[in-house]
Design a protein around this motif. Structure first.
Motif, PDB file in Angstrom:
ATOM      1  N   LYS A 206       1.112  -1.145   0.613  1.00 42.34           N
ATOM      2  CA  LYS A 206       0.026  -0.243   0.777  1.00 42.34           C
ATOM      3  C   LYS A 206       0.758   1.099   0.152  1.00 42.34           C
ATOM      4  CE  LYS A 206      -3.331   2.824   2.892  1.00 42.34           C
ATOM      5  NZ  LYS A 206      -4.315   2.489   1.794  1.00 42.34           N
ATOM      6  N   GLN A 207       0.895   2.132  -1.422  1.00 42.82           N
ATOM      7  CA  GLN A 207       1.814   3.468  -1.449  1.00 42.82           C
ATOM      8  C   GLN A 207       0.432   4.510  -0.019  1.00 42.82           C
ATOM      9  OE1 GLN A 207       2.656   3.547  -5.411  1.00 42.82           O
ATOM     10  NE2 GLN A 207       1.380   2.354  -5.691  1.00 42.82           N
ATOM     11  N   ASP A 208       1.695   5.725   0.124  1.00 41.48           N
ATOM     12  CA  ASP A 208       0.926   6.838   0.665  1.00 41.48           C
ATOM     13  C   ASP A 208       0.099   7.418  -0.510  1.00 41.48           C
ATOM     14  OD1 ASP A 208       1.480   9.018   2.546  1.00 41.48           O
ATOM     15  OD2 ASP A 208       2.130   9.987   0.575  1.00 41.48           O
ATOM     16  N   PHE A 209      -0.770   7.841   0.032  1.00 48.25           N
ATOM     17  CA  PHE A 209      -2.447   8.393  -0.821  1.00 48.25           C
ATOM     18  C   PHE A 209      -1.137   9.503  -1.086  1.00 48.25           C
ATOM     19  CE2 PHE A 209      -5.656  10.604  -1.729  1.00 48.25           C
ATOM     20  CZ  PHE A 209      -6.293   9.747  -2.742  1.00 48.25           C
ATOM     21  N   LEU A 210      -0.830  10.254  -1.233  1.00 48.11           N
ATOM     22  CA  LEU A 210      -0.352  11.332  -1.614  1.00 48.11           C
ATOM     23  C   LEU A 210       1.042  11.405  -2.837  1.00 48.11           C
ATOM     24  CD1 LEU A 210      -0.661  14.358   1.369  1.00 48.11           C
ATOM     25  CD2 LEU A 210      -2.631  13.742  -0.003  1.00 48.11           C
ATOM     26  N   HIS A 211       1.234  10.667  -2.384  1.00 51.01           N
ATOM     27  CA  HIS A 211       2.508  10.591  -3.335  1.00 51.01           C
ATOM     28  C   HIS A 211       2.758   8.777  -4.449  1.00 51.01           C
ATOM     29  CE1 HIS A 211       4.284  12.554  -0.061  1.00 51.01           C
ATOM     30  NE2 HIS A 211       4.502  13.353  -0.779  1.00 51.01           N
ATOM     31  N   LYS A 212       1.644   8.727  -4.482  1.00 52.13           N
ATOM     32  CA  LYS A 212       1.211   7.336  -5.022  1.00 52.13           C
ATOM     33  C   LYS A 212       1.865   7.805  -6.742  1.00 52.13           C
ATOM     34  CE  LYS A 212      -3.041   4.955  -4.743  1.00 52.13           C
ATOM     35  NZ  LYS A 212      -4.172   4.310  -3.875  1.00 52.13           N
ATOM     36  N   GLU A 213       1.910   7.069  -7.990  1.00 53.12           N
ATOM     37  CA  GLU A 213       2.183   6.603  -9.229  1.00 53.12           C
ATOM     38  C   GLU A 213       1.355   6.829  -9.824  1.00 53.12           C
ATOM     39  OE1 GLU A 213       6.138   5.298 -11.520  1.00 53.12           O
ATOM     40  OE2 GLU A 213       5.986   3.954  -9.296  1.00 53.12           O
ATOM     41  N   THR A 214       0.111   5.759  -9.688  1.00 57.53           N
ATOM     42  CA  THR A 214      -1.224   5.914 -10.145  1.00 57.53           C
ATOM     43  C   THR A 214      -2.377   6.802  -9.014  1.00 57.53           C
ATOM     44  OG1 THR A 214      -1.568   3.721  -9.876  1.00 57.53           O
ATOM     45  CG2 THR A 214      -0.052   4.560 -11.624  1.00 57.53           C
ATOM     46  N   TYR A 215      -3.451   6.606  -9.833  1.00 51.96           N
ATOM     47  CA  TYR A 215      -4.427   6.684  -8.718  1.00 51.96           C
ATOM     48  C   TYR A 215      -5.683   6.153 -10.192  1.00 51.96           C
ATOM     49  CZ  TYR A 215      -2.884   9.845  -5.643  1.00 51.96           C
ATOM     50  OH  TYR A 215      -1.251  10.356  -5.120  1.00 51.96           O
ATOM     51  N   GLY A 216      -6.980   5.701  -9.141  1.00 51.54           N
ATOM     52  CA  GLY A 216      -7.572   5.128  -9.615  1.00 51.54           C
ATOM     53  C   GLY A 216      -9.261   5.773  -9.526  1.00 51.54           C
ATOM     54  N   PHE A 217     -10.336   5.036  -9.647  1.00 52.27           N
ATOM     55  CA  PHE A 217     -12.006   6.114  -9.920  1.00 52.27           C
ATOM     56  C   PHE A 217     -11.723   6.497  -8.288  1.00 52.27           C
ATOM     57  CE2 PHE A 217     -16.193   6.654  -9.141  1.00 52.27           C
ATOM     58  CZ  PHE A 217     -16.850   6.835 -10.913  1.00 52.27           C
ATOM     59  N   TYR A 218     -11.662   4.801  -7.514  1.00 54.94           N
ATOM     60  CA  TYR A 218     -12.526   5.831  -6.072  1.00 54.94           C
ATOM     61  C   TYR A 218     -11.218   6.562  -5.463  1.00 54.94           C
ATOM     62  CZ  TYR A 218     -16.376   2.962  -7.344  1.00 54.94           C
ATOM     63  OH  TYR A 218     -17.559   2.271  -6.902  1.00 54.94           O
ATOM     64  N   ASP A 219     -10.163   6.380  -6.131  1.00 57.81           N
ATOM     65  CA  ASP A 219      -8.698   7.747  -5.391  1.00 57.81           C
ATOM     66  C   ASP A 219      -9.662   8.941  -5.907  1.00 57.81           C
ATOM     67  OD1 ASP A 219      -7.372   6.000  -4.232  1.00 57.81           O
ATOM     68  OD2 ASP A 219      -6.086   5.409  -5.802  1.00 57.81           O
ATOM     69  N   LEU A 220     -10.464   9.492  -7.265  1.00 55.85           N
ATOM     70  CA  LEU A 220     -11.180  10.497  -7.359  1.00 55.85           C
ATOM     71  C   LEU A 220     -11.712  10.643  -6.172  1.00 55.85           C
ATOM     72  CD1 LEU A 220     -11.463  12.469  -8.485  1.00 55.85           C
ATOM     73  CD2 LEU A 220     -12.477  11.772 -10.786  1.00 55.85           C
ATOM     74  N   VAL A 221     -13.129   9.679  -5.685  1.00 55.26           N
ATOM     75  CA  VAL A 221     -14.547  10.049  -5.389  1.00 55.26           C
ATOM     76  C   VAL A 221     -13.718  10.723  -3.892  1.00 55.26           C
ATOM     77  CG1 VAL A 221     -16.027   8.668  -4.341  1.00 55.26           C
ATOM     78  CG2 VAL A 221     -15.965   8.612  -6.272  1.00 55.26           C
ATOM     79  N   LYS A 222     -13.087   9.711  -3.479  1.00 55.10           N
ATOM     80  CA  LYS A 222     -12.138  10.073  -2.482  1.00 55.10           C
ATOM     81  C   LYS A 222     -11.527  11.315  -1.921  1.00 55.10           C
ATOM     82  CE  LYS A 222      -8.807   8.397   1.568  1.00 55.10           C
ATOM     83  NZ  LYS A 222      -7.403   7.664   1.524  1.00 55.10           N
TER      84      LYS A 222
END
Length: 440
Positions: A206-222
């Motif tokens: 699991k990656q640190d949320f603010l420093h991820k290389e890629t994001y998914g749809f539910y990251d956008l929702v979050k």
């Protein structure tokens, strides 16, 4: 057959007391393979076994292997108290899952899974998902640790790496497990080990949320929920459906502009902006209890299934035109509309030419008799001739009717008024600017 499926875990000490008793009481002990770390348990206890290693060579692929294993187990265990032992957990083995589905009375001693065996060693005990490397194409973005087991060849490790990199990025931190040892490395190195076998597992952390290389749809929702939350952005918190309604139109037009320019880099940005508008409005509606993002995605998925009866339910449609007819027929059925009622469903906020053309199409399907292209052209020619010779008529004639007839002429001639006028306007602008030395 009296069969018990047993998961041996991954280490020799993973064999549980319950599993040991079942193995010692069995008349025949069948092993998926004796090339695992738990095999020493059988040697140390003097237990005779039948290994199915020989089936690997006679099976064309993974699916064939599963079917061959199931057949062999059925034959070997006939009329006997039998156990079939696999590494990891029973539920991680395809043949075991096949047996469970076909023979409901089968006893199960699940065992320590390949995934938990690896994850416990690095302190991950919650928030993870796991799957076999042979099912890697089924993996969807997951916001947590991901364990991929059965990485038993370098070629398969390469496939796993590519899929994980697509979802999480090449530089994502990963751990490669092999028997009792493991190595931490960036994901792009995961297919460079010397040896891969049944015990090889690749874990993406699991990656640190603010420093991820890629994001998914539910990251956008979050993120949007955070911006709208108690400690969120003042501007985002202040918005309503009405205050940002035109943003959706602007972002859509900017996407269309990027498409027209064939600019993939801008398309990437504008697609994201359009998606943001969808998520923003969804979350605002969710806040007032109108709907949820799951209801939105469910609705569109159900619509796509129900409208494509020629794909999912056996209806025939050989051409694009026939497919569109099926879509329109199913749409009327879903809304319980007659063709005439569908005319009233055309959005009021469409651009005038687009709205006119859509109204005409639907009215025609409801039985309204529109002139064909030749008739409409003749009537327009007569009207234009009258206008050219009557100055008073030029001031008083119905301009909207002229445009309405013109849209019908273009439509009947196989054109699209909105796009045709757009293309002609663009061509005029280009030529005008070029004539004035303002464009090359």
């Amino acid at each position: 057959m009296a069969l018990t499926l047993i998961g041996l875990g991954m280490d020799k000490d993973d064999v549980t007391k319950k599993a040991a008793i079942a193995i010692k009481n069995a008349e025949i002990v069948i092993l998926k393979t004796n090339l695992n770390d738990s095999f020493s348990f059988f040697e140390e206890n003097g237990i005779e076994t039948v290994s199915l290693d020989y089936l690997y060579e006679k099976s064309r692929n993974f699916d064939t292997l599963t079917q061959n294993v199931v057949k062999e187990i059925k034959a070997l265990s006939k009329g006997k108290e039998a156990v079939y032992c696999v590494e990891g957990s029973v539920f991680e083995d395809n043949a075991c899952n096949e047996i469970i589905s076909k023979f409901p009375g089968t006893q199960i001693i699940s065992g320590v899974s390949k995934a938990t065996s690896a994850l416990e060693k690095i302190g991950v005990n919650s928030g993870y998902t796991a799957l076999s490397a042979y099912d890697i194409e089924d993996l969807k973005y997951f916001d947590g640790a991901v364990c991929v087991y059965d990485v038993d060849s370098q070629a398969l490790a390469g496939e796993v790496k590519l899929k994980l990199a697509e979802l999480y990025g090449d530089e994502c931190p990963a751990v490669v497990f092999s028997h009792d040892s493991y190595k931490k490395m960036p994901l792009y190195e995961c297919d460079r080990e010397e040896k891969y076998d049944y015990a090889t597992r690749i874990v993406v952390l699991k990656q640190d949320f603010l420093h991820k290389e890629t994001y998914g749809f539910y990251d956008l929702v979050k993120i949007v929920k955070m911006l709208r939350g108690e400690n969120g952005c003042p501007w985002d918190k202040a918005q309503t459906h009405e205050s940002i309604r035109t943003n959706a139109i602007e972002e859509t037009y900017e996407l269309i502009d990027a498409i027209d320019r064939r600019d993939d880099e801008r398309m990437l940005e504008e697609l994201g902006d359009v998606m943001l508008q969808t998520v923003f409005h969804t979350i605002m509606a969710e806040e007032r209890g109108a709907l949820t993002e799951t209801e939105v995605t469910t609705a569109i998925c159900k619509k796509l299934i129900s409208r494509h009866t020629h794909i999912f339910f056996g209806e025939k449609a050989e051409t694009a035109s026939q497919a569109l007819d099926v879509w329109e027929k199913n749409k009327l059925k879903e809304h319980n509309y007659t063709p005439a009622e569908s005319v009233g469903d055309v959005a009021e906020c469409f651009p005038a030419l687009m709205r006119c053309q859509k109204i005409q199409k639907r009215a025609e399907k409801a039985g309204c008799p529109f002139k064909d292209a030749k008739q409409e052209a003749a009537e327009l020619a007569t009207l234009l001739l009258q206008l050219s010779s009557d100055e008073n008529m030029l001031k008083t004639f119905d301009k909207g009717d002229l445009l309405f007839k013109t849209v019908n002429l273009v439509r009947k001639a196989g054109g699209d008024s909105e796009m045709d006028l757009y293309d002609t306007s663009s061509e005029f602008k280009h030529n005008f600017l070029k004539e004035h030395g303002l464009e090359k």
